[in-house]
Design an enzyme around this catalytic site. Structure first.
Site, PDB file in Angstrom:
ATOM      1  N   ARG A   1       0.858  -0.859   0.155  1.00 20.57           N
ATOM      2  CA  ARG A   1       0.081   0.263  -0.163  1.00 20.57           C
ATOM      3  C   ARG A   1       0.238   1.664   0.185  1.00 20.57           C
ATOM      4  O   ARG A   1       0.614   2.205  -0.515  1.00 20.57           O
ATOM      5  CB  ARG A   1      -0.897  -0.086   1.205  1.00 20.57           C
ATOM      6  CG  ARG A   1      -0.401  -0.823   2.859  1.00 20.57           C
ATOM      7  CD  ARG A   1      -1.518  -0.324   4.175  1.00 20.57           C
ATOM      8  NE  ARG A   1      -2.947  -1.058   3.683  1.00 20.57           N
ATOM      9  CZ  ARG A   1      -3.186  -0.925   3.695  1.00 20.57           C
ATOM     10  NH1 ARG A   1      -4.516   0.217   4.514  1.00 20.57           N
ATOM     11  NH2 ARG A   1      -4.385  -2.088   3.393  1.00 20.57           N
TER      12      ARG A   1
ATOM     13  N   LYS B   1      24.974  -7.479   6.496  1.00 21.90           N
ATOM     14  CA  LYS B   1      26.191  -7.421   6.588  1.00 21.90           C
ATOM     15  C   LYS B   1      27.271  -6.173   5.411  1.00 21.90           C
ATOM     16  O   LYS B   1      26.521  -6.484   4.629  1.00 21.90           O
ATOM     17  CB  LYS B   1      27.182  -7.885   7.681  1.00 21.90           C
ATOM     18  CG  LYS B   1      27.284  -7.890   8.710  1.00 21.90           C
ATOM     19  CD  LYS B   1      27.077  -7.317  10.812  1.00 21.90           C
ATOM     20  CE  LYS B   1      26.176  -7.781  11.247  1.00 21.90           C
ATOM     21  NZ  LYS B   1      26.793  -7.782  12.554  1.00 21.90           N
TER      22      LYS B   1
ATOM     23  N   ARG C   1      11.721   2.745   2.243  1.00 22.44           N
ATOM     24  CA  ARG C   1      11.458   2.647   3.093  1.00 22.44           C
ATOM     25  C   ARG C   1      12.632   1.175   3.608  1.00 22.44           C
ATOM     26  O   ARG C   1      13.465   0.686   3.007  1.00 22.44           O
ATOM     27  CB  ARG C   1       9.905   1.281   3.392  1.00 22.44           C
ATOM     28  CG  ARG C   1       9.811   0.597   4.212  1.00 22.44           C
ATOM     29  CD  ARG C   1       8.440  -0.304   3.960  1.00 22.44           C
ATOM     30  NE  ARG C   1       7.704   1.072   4.508  1.00 22.44           N
ATOM     31  CZ  ARG C   1       6.416   0.498   5.060  1.00 22.44           C
ATOM     32  NH1 ARG C   1       5.470  -0.769   5.222  1.00 22.44           N
ATOM     33  NH2 ARG C   1       5.749   1.788   4.989  1.00 22.44           N
TER      34      ARG C   1
ATOM     35  N   HIS D   1       7.519   7.835   9.862  1.00 22.14           N
ATOM     36  CA  HIS D   1       6.522   7.006   9.296  1.00 22.14           C
ATOM     37  C   HIS D   1       6.099   7.917   8.939  1.00 22.14           C
ATOM     38  O   HIS D   1       5.279   8.506   8.995  1.00 22.14           O
ATOM     39  CB  HIS D   1       5.901   6.140   9.469  1.00 22.14           C
ATOM     40  CG  HIS D   1       5.181   5.584   8.310  1.00 22.14           C
ATOM     41  ND1 HIS D   1       5.451   6.109   6.989  1.00 22.14           N
ATOM     42  CD2 HIS D   1       4.768   4.341   8.359  1.00 22.14           C
ATOM     43  CE1 HIS D   1       4.245   5.462   6.024  1.00 22.14           C
ATOM     44  NE2 HIS D   1       4.132   4.507   6.401  1.00 22.14           N
TER      45      HIS D   1
END
Lengths: 434, 329
Positions: free
Chosen positions: B68, B96, B118, B146
């Site tokens: 979404r 890593k 994100r 956010h």
């Protein structure tokens, strides 16, 4: 042409002699002969230095025992991209450190005689500062089986620790303390209850703001409290590494008052920084145990002043960019410390919280005595491991000038007072300031 | 490299990036909301296209699965005329190396104008923003922030109730792991709302009161007199950490149903950032109650808010580049 004298003799004149253990703080001179201190005092060379003796004019600078750093990650073997015996040796010399004690959590772990001999051989090859080593308490620092504590001690391991890991099992710790007692060996604990220590920074407001998992400060004291019961039970010798919380200081203070066989150290960053240094995810301020709140920092300072905390160790933990330029939670913990141990410690003196001799004792005689090293004292017959430094010289911490291969310090640009002029090991000058 | 605070002729939001709500001022937030209002109308019309970002490249860089949020950003950028690329990168914390920085540098070399990022680790988006020349929008970083979610929540509330000032807002659920909660706490406080957090102690982060909120462990008490009830998703993937014994027990005490909702104001609005776990944190009928639930409106506002953010950052970028050229002359 001057001929070499039969003995190699060097006179250090016009010095401010500082010997923490004896309380000596006076202007005077020191004579080193074939690597040992043969004489010192205010009257020495009062009538001039006889011919045939090399002279070092200290011009009023401080002359103290070379520093003894009881917690150093040399990273060799296994992580030579971060530090080597050579670079650590140069960094130590530049920092006024003449004896380092290497932590055993290398790859492979120093948990057998061959490992101890390897460190000794590499140190001999490099011929820099003196390198002592811990050996692991348990094989592979896995916390299960004891290493050969007795034989490792015979081959030169000065004490035993699982490095950055706690000996988590109470039974294993009990046996380690009990067995090591046979040989008079010291067990050094990384004090953290592992099941509570999964976070990335100190638990509290900062961690909440940053959305990072926190480590509660009780994770430290509960491990120390458990261990102190085991010390009581076994009569073993026990040392707590890098104390970071007020509660731990309290518990150790009380244990000492009860006569328990316990000592402890802390690192400069726990005395000078708090969790705010983590700021915007600054991984250079990520350490284990984590930087705590201001109340804890103050309590650790008080513990140092009242002697509860015996020693300051740099906990030199070099890391390359690849280990630090990462999201905070997965970046490696650690700060390079060999070259900042002196100036950061002197900050504590300059802010008038602790006397100069007392402070120097915590980075010379105290750690040396805890580990039984022939170091940290300015006395006749002792090795001529010397540090000459300017007490008040102002400067800034500049990682670009570090000899260490790694530059991971949160102290970049910090104004400090105090600078190493010369570092001498067994009468040999290993470092001279430009 | 220009500073993060380079100014524009417009006033309002002047930062180069949008990394979080913490530290933003009320006028900055309001300017974004005002701009968003216009886009709500545009999106409801039949011609949804503007050409403000023609020639610009927006890259959606997602190190964490999301449908979404990514779709919302993609649509927002496309409606403004930008070229959009979606990149999904598999990322595990165990891995890593310099993956994150490497990826940033590689993308930077392709001269994108805006990166929407994100990432599952708190602070990762900020770290990345320090290595690129373009504008960066935080599409959610770990448990940290956010920001566009908080903005769209604020827009939804403002369009329903006219203002946020003086409102009593309850945020309920897994506060510890929630970036939505953190961004909303900062935004609501800045715009003059009062915030309550409702969660079991194991999902309430330490010393969270210092962020200017009240905390409750009893949902009915916490909801008393609230204008807004924001539910958070229970992150069931974290359940093995024994944060709560079971989803059944969680729903019993912290799931929103008609009965518990009685404690809030009679016309209180229900919000949820999605995706919902029906029957875990919210009763299914309640979620679909068009009189109470504004959950679908939130999704609609999301596109508008993201268009406003893209437009603003693009303007700031142009202004910054112009200023730099002027300096060079």
């Amino acid at each position: 042409m001057t001929r070499l004298p039969a003995k190699h003799r060097t006179a250090y004149i016009n010095a401010r002699l500082l010997d923490p253990a004896s309380g000596l703080d006076a202007p005077g001179a020191l004579l080193a002969e074939d690597g040992r201190i043969s004489d010192l005092g205010p009257q020495l060379f009062a009538d001039g230095v006889p011919e045939g003796i090399q002279t070092v004019d200290c011009a009023g600078a401080c002359l103290a025992p070379g520093l003894v750093d009881m917690r150093v990650h040399i990273r060799e073997p296994g992580e030579e991209q971060k530090e080597t015996m050579g670079s650590a040796g140069r960094a130590a010399a530049a920092g006024g450190v003449t004896s380092v004690v290497a932590l055993p959590n290398t790859d492979p772990v120093i948990d057998d005689v061959a490992g101890v001999e390897y460190i000794a051989r590499r140190a001999r090859e490099e011929k820099r500062v003196k390198v002592y080593t811990y050996a692991a308490v348990t094989k592979g620092t896995e916390g299960r089986e004891l290493t050969e504590l007795g034989m490792l001690g015979e081959y030169g391991a000065v004490a035993f620790t699982d490095g950055t890991k706690a000996v988590a099992s109470a039974q294993v710790m009990r046996r380690a303390l009990s067995y090591a007692k046979t040989f008079g060996h010291l067990i050094v604990q990384h004090p953290e209850e592992p099941s509570l220590a999964g976070g990335a920074m100190n638990g509290g407001e900062m961690a909440t703001r940053l959305g990072l998992p926190g480590i509660p400060s009780v994770a430290e004291v509960m491990m120390v409290e458990r261990d102190l019961r085991l010390v009581e039970l076994t009569g073993g010798r026990y040392h707590v590494a890098h104390v970071s919380t007020a509660a731990t200081v309290d518990v150790i203070r009380r244990a000492k008052a009860h006569g328990l066989n316990v000592t402890c150290d802390t690192a400069p960053h726990y005395l000078t920084l708090n969790e705010i240094a983590v700021g915007d995810y600054r991984t250079f301020a990520k350490v284990s145990p984590p930087l705590r709140g201001e109340d804890d920092r103050r309590a650790v300072m008080e513990g140092l002043i009242d002697g509860t905390i015996d020693a300051i160790a740099s906990d030199h933990a070099p890391h390359d960019q690849e280990s630090k330029r990462l999201p905070f939670a997965i970046a490696e913990p650690g700060i390079v410390g060999l070259e900042t141990l002196l100036p950061l410690s002197l900050q504590l003196f300059h802010s008038e919280k602790i006397g100069l001799l007392d402070l120097l004792g915590r980075i010379t005689a105290k750690p040396a005595d805890i580990l039984g090293l022939k170091a940290g004292h300015l006395t006749k017959g002792s090795p001529a491991d010397l540090l000459i430094f300017d007490l008040n010289k102002a400067g800034k911490i500049d990682p670009d000038l570090f000899e260490s291969k790694s530059k991971n310090t949160p102290f970049e640009g910090l104004p400090v007072q105090g600078r190493v002029r010369r570092t001498v090991v067994d009468g040999r000058s290993l470092f001279e300031a430009a | 490299m220009t500073s993060a605070h380079s100014t524009t002729a417009l006033g309002g939001y002047r930062h180069r990036h949008l990394l979080g709500i913490e530290g933003l001022t009320a006028p900055e937030i309001l300017s974004l909301l005002d701009l968003s209002d216009g886009y709500v109308d545009l999106n409801r019309g039949s011609d949804k296209k503007k050409d403000l970002l023609v020639g610009r490249t927006v890259i959606n860089l997602f190190f964490e699965n999301s449908t979404r949020t990514r779709t919302s950003f993609e649509l927002a950028a496309k409606r403004l005329g930008a070229d959009v690329i979606n990149m999904s990168v598999a990322w595990s914390s165990i891995k890593k190396g310099e993956t994150l920085i490497d990826t940033a540098m590689t993308l930077n070399a392709m001269h994108p104008d805006v990166l929407v990022v994100r990432h599952p680790d708190s602070g990762a988006v900020q770290l990345l923003s320090e290595k690129v020349n373009c504008a960066v929008i935080n599409g959610g970083d770990g448990s940290h922030e956010h920001p566009t979610q908080a903005l769209l929540d604020a827009l939804t509330i403002r369009r329903r109730l006219g203002t946020l000032e003086g409102l009593l807002v309850a945020i309920c659920g897994d506060i510890t792991h929630s970036r939505v909660a953190r961004s909303n706490i900062h935004l609501l406080n800045t715009l003059g709302a009062r915030v309550r957090l409702i969660a079991p102690p194991t999902l309430m982060p330490g010393q969270v009161e210092r962020l200017g909120v009240e905390t409750f462990h009893d949902m009915r008490k916490g909801l008393e007199g609230c204008d807004i009830v924001m539910m958070l998703r229970l992150q069931t993937e974290r359940m093995q950490g024994s944060y709560v014994p079971s989803t059944r027990e969680y729903y019993h005490f912290f799931g929103l149903n008609q009965e518990k909702l009685q404690a809030a104001k009679p016309n209180a609005l229900i919000m949820h950032p999605g995706p919902m776990n029906r029957g875990v944190e919210i009763d299914s009928d309640l979620a679909d109650d068009i009189n109470r639930s504004v959950i679908r409106e939130q999704v609609e506002m999301g596109v508008a808010v993201r268009m406003a953010c893209l437009e603003t950052l693009n303007r700031n970028l142009i202004a910054a580049n112009a200023a730099q050229e002027q300096m060079a002359q």
